[in-house]
Design a protein around this motif. Structure first.
Motif, PDB file in Angstrom:
ATOM      1  N   VAL A  31      -9.311   3.593 -48.197  1.00  0.00           N
ATOM      2  CA  VAL A  31      -8.194   2.996 -47.455  1.00  0.00           C
ATOM      3  C   VAL A  31      -8.535   1.659 -46.817  1.00  0.00           C
ATOM      4  O   VAL A  31      -7.770   1.155 -45.988  1.00  0.00           O
ATOM      5  N   GLY A  32      -9.661   1.068 -47.181  1.00  0.00           N
ATOM      6  CA  GLY A  32     -10.103  -0.146 -46.515  1.00  0.00           C
ATOM      7  C   GLY A  32      -9.444  -1.424 -47.001  1.00  0.00           C
ATOM      8  O   GLY A  32      -9.561  -2.466 -46.353  1.00  0.00           O
ATOM      9  N   GLU A  33      -8.743  -1.371 -48.123  1.00  0.00           N
ATOM     10  CA  GLU A  33      -8.085  -2.580 -48.616  1.00  0.00           C
ATOM     11  C   GLU A  33      -6.828  -2.873 -47.791  1.00  0.00           C
ATOM     12  O   GLU A  33      -6.175  -1.972 -47.270  1.00  0.00           O
ATOM     13  N   ARG A  34      -6.514  -4.176 -47.705  1.00  0.00           N
ATOM     14  CA  ARG A  34      -5.337  -4.611 -46.951  1.00  0.00           C
ATOM     15  C   ARG A  34      -4.092  -3.868 -47.430  1.00  0.00           C
ATOM     16  O   ARG A  34      -3.884  -3.721 -48.621  1.00  0.00           O
ATOM     17  N   LEU A  38      -1.303   1.102 -44.041  1.00  0.00           N
ATOM     18  CA  LEU A  38       0.104   0.960 -43.671  1.00  0.00           C
ATOM     19  C   LEU A  38       1.023   1.646 -44.684  1.00  0.00           C
ATOM     20  O   LEU A  38       2.082   2.163 -44.317  1.00  0.00           O
ATOM     21  N   ILE A  39       0.628   1.661 -45.942  1.00  0.00           N
ATOM     22  CA  ILE A  39       1.392   2.413 -46.945  1.00  0.00           C
ATOM     23  C   ILE A  39       1.369   3.899 -46.599  1.00  0.00           C
ATOM     24  O   ILE A  39       2.411   4.582 -46.633  1.00  0.00           O
ATOM     25  N   LEU A  40       0.199   4.409 -46.238  1.00  0.00           N
ATOM     26  CA  LEU A  40       0.108   5.815 -45.843  1.00  0.00           C
ATOM     27  C   LEU A  40       0.952   6.094 -44.605  1.00  0.00           C
ATOM     28  O   LEU A  40       1.604   7.132 -44.509  1.00  0.00           O
ATOM     29  N   ARG A  41       0.959   5.162 -43.663  1.00  0.00           N
ATOM     30  CA  ARG A  41       1.803   5.306 -42.467  1.00  0.00           C
ATOM     31  C   ARG A  41       3.266   5.448 -42.846  1.00  0.00           C
ATOM     32  O   ARG A  41       3.991   6.300 -42.301  1.00  0.00           O
ATOM     33  N   GLY A  76      -6.408  10.339 -54.889  1.00  0.00           N
ATOM     34  CA  GLY A  76      -5.832  11.623 -54.501  1.00  0.00           C
ATOM     35  C   GLY A  76      -5.094  11.652 -53.183  1.00  0.00           C
ATOM     36  O   GLY A  76      -4.804  12.733 -52.658  1.00  0.00           O
ATOM     37  N   LEU A  77      -4.717  10.478 -52.646  1.00  0.00           N
ATOM     38  CA  LEU A  77      -4.019  10.449 -51.370  1.00  0.00           C
ATOM     39  C   LEU A  77      -2.500  10.510 -51.517  1.00  0.00           C
ATOM     40  O   LEU A  77      -1.808  10.906 -50.571  1.00  0.00           O
ATOM     41  N   LEU A  78      -1.984  10.120 -52.654  1.00  0.00           N
ATOM     42  CA  LEU A  78      -0.544  10.209 -52.883  1.00  0.00           C
ATOM     43  C   LEU A  78      -0.255  10.563 -54.326  1.00  0.00           C
ATOM     44  O   LEU A  78      -1.136  10.479 -55.194  1.00  0.00           O
ATOM     45  N   VAL A  79       0.978  10.971 -54.567  1.00  0.00           N
ATOM     46  CA  VAL A  79       1.431  11.321 -55.917  1.00  0.00           C
ATOM     47  C   VAL A  79       2.800  10.693 -56.148  1.00  0.00           C
ATOM     48  O   VAL A  79       3.524  10.388 -55.199  1.00  0.00           O
ATOM     49  N   GLU A 100      -3.569  14.348 -43.969  1.00  0.00           N
ATOM     50  CA  GLU A 100      -4.659  14.528 -43.009  1.00  0.00           C
ATOM     51  C   GLU A 100      -5.142  13.207 -42.411  1.00  0.00           C
ATOM     52  O   GLU A 100      -5.952  13.208 -41.474  1.00  0.00           O
ATOM     53  N   VAL A 101      -4.643  12.083 -42.919  1.00  0.00           N
ATOM     54  CA  VAL A 101      -5.059  10.786 -42.371  1.00  0.00           C
ATOM     55  C   VAL A 101      -4.347  10.472 -41.053  1.00  0.00           C
ATOM     56  O   VAL A 101      -4.753   9.542 -40.344  1.00  0.00           O
ATOM     57  N   GLU A 102      -3.333  11.242 -40.675  1.00  0.00           N
ATOM     58  CA  GLU A 102      -2.590  10.905 -39.453  1.00  0.00           C
ATOM     59  C   GLU A 102      -3.476  10.820 -38.215  1.00  0.00           C
ATOM     60  O   GLU A 102      -3.354   9.862 -37.433  1.00  0.00           O
TER      61      GLU A 102
END
Length: 234
Positions: A31-34, A38-41, A76-79, A100-102
């Motif tokens: 998740v370190g790329e710019r 925020l996409i996960l948020r 594996g963070l999104l589908v 789980e990243v919340e």
């Protein structure tokens, strides 16, 4: 031979990864790329279409968004999923591991808002406004309170339930809530954290309160920003 091909493919994808066994280093690979966090948020409250994501991430290009979505899917963070009728279009959703990243987002948010550089009047997306509430609520002060609060903000709708210190927020129709707040995300956040009076916000048309106004005031009192650092003392 097949094993060698798999290893070569994995090595090619990871040729720029840190040579570091630390879990923090591995997290940055994910998740370190710019824009990645925020996409996960933006997906924290349910699936979003490509256009919806781009609309809420001001400044991101279609090409970069595509790259980040592919990368987050690859680890594996999104589908990708097809929304049910009548939408029947492709959307992106977090995996259980992605959700789980919340706590990571919340810890980073609390930490960063202590900086004098933090400006709560800058633009918020609806999802970021809702996540900030789940992050900043004073759970001790909220104990013993029970209410439902609806939000119509930025073209989105949310329903929050407060019960004995716990605040849950879902993307849902707020009809039937004790009080419904109608405001764009930034005026909403200004009301919550900068304690702007409801009457003043309603007078200039930036907010509308429907329902129990006392409940709205009690709800806003549950939030505050952390104390800012003093750079001179650092």
């Amino acid at each position: 031979m097949e094993s060698e091909k798999v290893t070569e493919g994995r090595d090619a994808r990871r040729k720029r990864w840190y040579d570091d066994a630390c879990g923090t280093a591995l997290a940055l690979e994910f998740v370190g790329e710019r824009w990645s966090l925020l996409i996960l948020r933006e997906l924290m409250f349910g699936p979003r279409r490509f256009g919806e994501l781009r609309a809420q991430l001001t400044g991101i290009s279609a090409n970069v968004l595509t790259q980040r979505l592919d990368s987050l899917e690859g680890v594996g963070l999104l589908v990708r999923q097809k929304l049910p009728p009548p939408a029947s279009v492709q959307a992106y959703a977090l995996t259980p591991w992605g959700y789980e990243v919340e706590p990571v987002l919340q810890t980073m948010g609390r930490w960063a808002t202590r900086s004098p550089l933090h400006d709560p009047t800058l633009p918020f997306s609806p999802a970021s406004a809702m996540l900030s509430m789940r992050t900043m609520i004073d759970r001790d002060r909220a104990r013993g309170l029970a209410m439902t609060i609806g939000f119509r903000t930025g073209g989105d709708r949310f329903l929050a339930r407060l019960a004995d210190g716990a605040l849950t927020i879902v993307r849902d129709d707020p009809a039937g809530a004790d009080v419904v707040i109608e405001a764009d995300p930034t005026p909403l956040v200004v009301w919550i954290y900068l304690k702007r009076p409801i009457a003043a916000a309603e007078a200039d048309g930036t907010m509308r309160v429907v329902g129990d106004r006392d409940a709205a005031a009690r709800f806003a009192d549950l939030f505050s920003l952390p104390e800012r650092i003093d750079p001179a003392a650092a």
